[in-house]
Design a protein around this motif. Structure first.
Motif, PDB file in Angstrom:
ATOM      1  N   ALA A 199       0.833  -1.204   0.000  1.00  0.00           N
ATOM      2  CA  ALA A 199       0.000   0.000   0.000  1.00  0.00           C
ATOM      3  C   ALA A 199       0.865   1.250   0.000  1.00  0.00           C
ATOM      4  N   THR A 200       0.510   2.172  -0.873  1.00  0.00           N
ATOM      5  CA  THR A 200       1.046   3.530  -0.850  1.00  0.00           C
ATOM      6  C   THR A 200      -0.114   4.449  -0.487  1.00  0.00           C
ATOM      7  N   VAL A 201       0.096   5.307   0.513  1.00  0.00           N
ATOM      8  CA  VAL A 201      -1.006   6.114   1.037  1.00  0.00           C
ATOM      9  C   VAL A 201      -0.571   7.565   1.167  1.00  0.00           C
ATOM     10  N   LEU A 202      -1.401   8.472   0.632  1.00  0.00           N
ATOM     11  CA  LEU A 202      -1.244   9.898   0.873  1.00  0.00           C
ATOM     12  C   LEU A 202      -2.407  10.367   1.738  1.00  0.00           C
ATOM     13  N   HIS A 203      -2.078  11.034   2.827  1.00  0.00           N
ATOM     14  CA  HIS A 203      -3.090  11.579   3.736  1.00  0.00           C
ATOM     15  C   HIS A 203      -3.047  13.092   3.621  1.00  0.00           C
TER      16      HIS A 203
END
Length: 256
Positions: A199-203
């Motif tokens: 998973a790659t996640v931008l918040h």
């Protein structure tokens, strides 16, 4: 004598390579097919692109079912183009099942949120919902704006596995975004793991998980584990804490 021969050969090889480079043409390294598909971006940042599957556009929950009773009409509340968690209904999940995808989802912690630690705006986005054990692979949703908790359970964490690279929380009452690239795990015929989930996640536009590999599902108690599965729903959690329920809007996914 032997070394001179080797040196001469190397020099000759270098000369030939240099000559080949001089004779090269730009078109020698041009690739013309396959041509990438045309995808029209949304009108504004965060809007669904032309090839997206819109899971919630503010109108209804037709793309969703209640996890514990897929025939139930008692879902979450829809009003003013947002979904608000209804804890009495339980978790909801997509009717569709997915493998690899790009997900955009927006959420809001109530401005009058109370509680502390994990009991403050707790929910979760299960990137693949599973019918056993921990229920899948959870990306944590929580209010961590001036709210301390264990770091592998704060917002932006892959629950109890991967600490976020940053705390990018906005204040309660403000809309926040997650943009996720999910690669589902693969399994061999005998059930053994072939390749891990990632998973790659931008918040809120800030990178918090960078192609993170999971070592299994995300249990509250105990060790993560993998069990063989295929395409799975995306699930939103109705957490059992006593804090005010949170809201979601603008949910879309692109299959990869």
């Amino acid at each position: 004598m032997k070394h001179k021969i080797i040196l001469t050969a190397l020099l000759a090889g270098s000369s030939l390579a240099a000559l080949a480079q001089q004779n090269a043409k730009p078109e020698d390294t041009e690739i013309w097919s396959p041509v990438p598909a045309v995808v029209t971006p949304g009108k504004t940042l965060g809007d669904a692109p032309s090839d997206a599957i819109v899971l919630f556009d503010g109108k209804n929950l037709d793309e969703w079912v209640v996890t514990n009773d897929t025939t139930s009409n008692h879902k979450w509340n829809v009003a003013d183009k947002i979904i608000t968690v209804d804890k009495s209904a339980g978790d909801i999940q997509t009717k569709r099942r997915f493998m690899d995808f790009q997900l955009h989802i927006e959420y809001r912690i109530p401005s009058n949120i109370t509680g502390s630690g994990q009991a403050r705006g707790n929910s979760g986005i299960f990137l693949a919902a599973l019918p056993w054990g921990a229920g899948g692979y959870e990306l944590q949703v929580l209010d961590n704006y001036n709210n301390k908790t264990y770091v592998n359970g704060q917002v932006g964490s892959l629950y109890k596995q991967a600490i976020p690279l940053a705390n990018a929380c906005r204040k309660p009452g403000e809309w926040q975004t997650y943009d996720v690239i999910w690669t589902a795990p693969r399994f061999n015929e005998d059930g053994s793991l072939k390749s891990a989930a990632r998973a790659t996640v931008l918040h809120n536009g800030i990178l918090v998980q960078n192609n993170t590999s999971l070592i299994g599902d995300t249990p509250y108690i105990g060790k993560p584990e993998y069990r063989k599965h295929g395409a799975s729903p995306i699930k939103l959690q109705a957490h059992g804490d006593k804090s005010e329920p949170i809201s979601y809007r603008n949910i879309w996914v692109r299959e990869l």
